[in-house]
Design an enzyme around this catalytic site. Structure first.
Site, PDB file in Angstrom:
ATOM      1  N   HIS A 126       1.898   4.728  -2.956  1.00  0.00           N
ATOM      2  CA  HIS A 126       3.076   4.120  -3.573  1.00  0.00           C
ATOM      3  C   HIS A 126       2.854   2.620  -3.691  1.00  0.00           C
ATOM      4  O   HIS A 126       2.279   2.014  -2.788  1.00  0.00           O
ATOM      5  CB  HIS A 126       4.323   4.396  -2.721  1.00  0.00           C
ATOM      6  CG  HIS A 126       5.594   4.164  -3.470  1.00  0.00           C
ATOM      7  ND1 HIS A 126       6.166   2.914  -3.576  1.00  0.00           N
ATOM      8  CD2 HIS A 126       6.374   5.022  -4.176  1.00  0.00           C
ATOM      9  CE1 HIS A 126       7.257   3.016  -4.314  1.00  0.00           C
ATOM     10  NE2 HIS A 126       7.397   4.274  -4.699  1.00  0.00           N
ATOM     11  N   ASP A 160       7.362  12.722  -4.493  1.00  0.00           N
ATOM     12  CA  ASP A 160       6.973  13.793  -5.410  1.00  0.00           C
ATOM     13  C   ASP A 160       6.195  14.911  -4.718  1.00  0.00           C
ATOM     14  O   ASP A 160       6.110  16.028  -5.243  1.00  0.00           O
ATOM     15  CB  ASP A 160       6.135  13.221  -6.566  1.00  0.00           C
ATOM     16  CG  ASP A 160       6.987  12.370  -7.491  1.00  0.00           C
ATOM     17  OD1 ASP A 160       8.186  12.657  -7.612  1.00  0.00           O
ATOM     18  OD2 ASP A 160       6.460  11.419  -8.085  1.00  0.00           O
TER      19      ASP A 160
HETATM   20  N1  ACO Z   1      -5.199   9.152  -4.581  1.00  0.00           N
HETATM   21  C1  ACO Z   1      -6.375   8.585  -4.342  1.00  0.00           C
HETATM   22  N2  ACO Z   1      -6.548   7.250  -4.284  1.00  0.00           N
HETATM   23  C2  ACO Z   1      -5.459   6.493  -4.487  1.00  0.00           C
HETATM   24  C3  ACO Z   1      -4.206   7.021  -4.748  1.00  0.00           C
HETATM   25  C4  ACO Z   1      -4.091   8.413  -4.776  1.00  0.00           C
HETATM   26  N3  ACO Z   1      -2.927   9.007  -4.999  1.00  0.00           N
HETATM   27  N4  ACO Z   1      -3.333   6.007  -4.877  1.00  0.00           N
HETATM   28  C5  ACO Z   1      -3.993   4.894  -4.737  1.00  0.00           C
HETATM   29  N5  ACO Z   1      -5.297   5.170  -4.485  1.00  0.00           N
HETATM   30  C6  ACO Z   1      -6.371   4.248  -4.222  1.00  0.00           C
HETATM   31  C7  ACO Z   1      -6.870   3.570  -5.470  1.00  0.00           C
HETATM   32  O1  ACO Z   1      -7.869   4.310  -6.117  1.00  0.00           O
HETATM   33  C8  ACO Z   1      -7.392   2.292  -4.868  1.00  0.00           C
HETATM   34  O2  ACO Z   1      -8.618   2.566  -4.208  1.00  0.00           O
HETATM   35  P1  ACO Z   1      -9.806   1.534  -4.166  1.00  0.00           P
HETATM   36  O3  ACO Z   1      -9.265   0.323  -3.479  1.00  0.00           O
HETATM   37  O4  ACO Z   1     -10.844   2.249  -3.425  1.00  0.00           O
HETATM   38  O5  ACO Z   1     -10.145   1.277  -5.620  1.00  0.00           O
HETATM   39  C9  ACO Z   1      -6.380   1.962  -3.784  1.00  0.00           C
HETATM   40  O6  ACO Z   1      -5.849   3.219  -3.389  1.00  0.00           O
HETATM   41  C10 ACO Z   1      -5.238   1.087  -4.247  1.00  0.00           C
HETATM   42  O7  ACO Z   1      -4.729   1.663  -5.453  1.00  0.00           O
HETATM   43  P2  ACO Z   1      -3.785   0.919  -6.459  1.00  0.00           P
HETATM   44  O8  ACO Z   1      -3.880   1.606  -7.778  1.00  0.00           O
HETATM   45  O9  ACO Z   1      -4.010  -0.567  -6.417  1.00  0.00           O
HETATM   46  O10 ACO Z   1      -2.382   1.156  -5.817  1.00  0.00           O
HETATM   47  P3  ACO Z   1      -1.039   1.018  -6.589  1.00  0.00           P
HETATM   48  O11 ACO Z   1      -0.105   0.365  -5.657  1.00  0.00           O
HETATM   49  O12 ACO Z   1      -1.165   0.401  -7.918  1.00  0.00           O
HETATM   50  O13 ACO Z   1      -0.708   2.562  -6.822  1.00  0.00           O
HETATM   51  C11 ACO Z   1       0.367   4.486  -7.450  1.00  0.00           C
HETATM   52  C12 ACO Z   1       0.520   3.132  -6.777  1.00  0.00           C
HETATM   53  C13 ACO Z   1       0.202   4.293  -8.944  1.00  0.00           C
HETATM   54  C14 ACO Z   1       1.659   5.269  -7.192  1.00  0.00           C
HETATM   55  C15 ACO Z   1      -0.838   5.225  -6.855  1.00  0.00           C
HETATM   56  O14 ACO Z   1      -0.725   5.360  -5.472  1.00  0.00           O
HETATM   57  C16 ACO Z   1      -1.072   6.565  -7.517  1.00  0.00           C
HETATM   58  O15 ACO Z   1      -1.679   6.641  -8.578  1.00  0.00           O
HETATM   59  N6  ACO Z   1      -0.573   7.681  -6.895  1.00  0.00           N
HETATM   60  C17 ACO Z   1      -0.678   8.977  -7.500  1.00  0.00           C
HETATM   61  C18 ACO Z   1       0.424   9.175  -8.513  1.00  0.00           C
HETATM   62  C19 ACO Z   1       1.765   9.366  -7.848  1.00  0.00           C
HETATM   63  O16 ACO Z   1       1.905  10.114  -6.899  1.00  0.00           O
HETATM   64  N7  ACO Z   1       2.782   8.698  -8.406  1.00  0.00           N
HETATM   65  C20 ACO Z   1       4.147   8.800  -7.923  1.00  0.00           C
HETATM   66  C21 ACO Z   1       4.617   7.475  -7.424  1.00  0.00           C
HETATM   67  S1  ACO Z   1       6.194   7.608  -6.648  1.00  0.00           S
HETATM   68  C22 ACO Z   1       7.301   7.866  -7.898  1.00  0.00           C
HETATM   69  O17 ACO Z   1       7.099   7.537  -9.049  1.00  0.00           O
HETATM   70  C23 ACO Z   1       8.563   8.565  -7.523  1.00  0.00           C
END
Ligand code: ACO
Length: 383
Positions: free
Chosen positions: A268, A319
């Protein structure tokens, strides 16, 4: 022109304060983290307030008295009937169209028939009326489209059922048990509002041009659809199905993370140590699975959670449990995100109204990284 503002740049606007709001906070008590709607902790609302009490809180600023709640519920019940041309349209949209697309279209169509169509976009009272109508209408539009998809006759809304039970009845044709009704209602409370997430931001940007409430909600629905936002609850279910067996969780997650894939339902932007909504909903999932004597998906979810947390330090977001809960409630994957929208409309509308009550056009800047200034060459000289 000054370029000073263009120097403040954070990709994805991460950590940027883009507006002030009195609707919700993700800071929690004394900044300890946690979600509050108008100062009330989400844990207490989920336990003690229904979705419609919560929607009243978001739209009107306070938890309703019994008399206010009765009147509010009457207005929502009255709004469950949708105009005939919308029903016709829902019958005619091609079968393969995703329900989020038909929901987006539905809200556009509902705008044409709204009794306050001609009201000024900044008319606070008219906006509240539009928002209340959308709470009732969107639930009906989703349920009708789902029945049409399933090739089943449409079911009229039932005045003796509350918002949660009526929706489940209109989709499944059965009045849910009290445990199921409560679990679904809690999921609506948890999805109702969440500060300046992407879809709420989109709604606020849209109406900051003095566009109307329905246009703001249409923008929000289009934004929620993406798998990094609301679309994640559908994708989370696919993860469970693909893993398919608790013993396969370790290998599946290791391989997916090795391919740098995102595990949907985890991580998140704001909650780095855990999404409070996920913790609340997990309990309801376990209770329903236990009562149904079907704990297969809980047994698969558990090691997936352990693996993603251990290997990537990413806790589940809301989710993750909602995907399982909606499966237990007999709902098809493709309406998981529309359900998120039918709950979030209360929060979106509250933000739209707050934006219009204190409007300032949202127009940030971009840092230019393209070609330096140059002259246009005559077409014969280009190549
Ligand atoms: N699975 C695997 N790796 C992940 C995930 C994930 N779900 N989420 C983040 N990461 C990793 C990224 O690849 C990154 O890794 P790295 O540093 O090795 O490159 C690191 O964690 C940081 O990721 P960011 O993209 O900078 O984190 P951000 O804060 O932008 O992401 C997000 C938030 C978009 C929700 C992300 O966690 C994600 O894509 N999750 C999956 C989709 C999801 O579940 N969305 C629902 C959100 S809640 C809602 O809308 C109700």
């Amino acid at each position: 022109m000054s370029t000073a503002t263009a120097d403040i740049y954070r990709p994805g606007l991460e950590g940027i304060i883009a507006c002030e709001t009195a609707i919700s906070s993700v800071e929690g008590r004394q900044g300890a983290g946690g979600l509050e709607y108008r100062g009330y902790p989400i844990e207490e609302l989920a336990e003690s307030a229904t979705y419609l009490e919560t929607a009243h809180l978001l739209l009107h600023g306070h938890l309703p008295t019994q008399a206010e709640l009765d009147a509010f519920e009457d207005r929502i019940r009255a709004a469950r009937a949708v105009p005939e041309p919308l029903i016709e349209l829902l019958r005619n949209v091609p079968r393969h169209v995703h329900p989020m697309d038909t929901l987006r279209t539905s809200v556009s169509v509902l705008a044409h028939y709204d009794p306050d169509l001609a009201a000024s976009p900044t008319d606070h009272a008219a906006n509240v009326r539009k928002a209340e109508r959308l709470i009732g209408q969107m639930a009906t539009a989703i349920a009708y489209r789902e029945r049409i998809e399933r090739g089943l006759p449409l079911l009229a809304p039932r005045d003796d059922l509350d918002h949660a039970a009526n929706f489940l009845y209109m989709v499944n044709g059965e009045v849910p048990s009290e445990t199921k009704r409560k679990a679904f209602d809690v999921s609506l409370v948890l999805y109702a509002e969440h500060e300046l997430n992407a879809s709420t931001f989109a709604a606020r940007v849209t109406v900051s041009t003095l566009s109307d409430l329905h246009s703001g909600i249409v923008s929000a629905i289009g934004t929620l659809k993406g798998p990094l936002h609301g679309g994640a609850n559908e994708e989370a279910w696919k993860v469970l199905e693909q893993v398919g067996d608790p013993d396969k969780a370790h290998a599946w997650i290791t391989a997916a993370l090795g391919r740098k894939e995102r595990i949907m339902g985890f991580g998140h932007r704001v909650y780095k140590t855990g999404d409070p909504r996920a913790r609340i909903l997990k309990r309801y999932c376990q209770q329903i699975a236990h009562e149904a004597g079907e704990d297969r998906w809980e047994r698969i979810a558990e090691p997936i959670e352990r693996e993603v947390t251990a290997q990537k330090h990413l806790p589940p977001n809301v989710d993750w449990p909602s995907a399982r809960l909606y499966h237990y409630l007999g709902l098809q994957i493709h309406i998981y995100t529309p359900i998120f929208a039918m709950a979030r409309v209360a929060g979106w509308a509250a933000h739209v109204i707050e934006q219009l009550d204190h409007n300032r056009l949202m127009r940030p800047r971009a840092r230019y990284i393209g070609q330096p200034s140059r002259d246009v060459e005559p077409i014969e000289a280009r190549g």
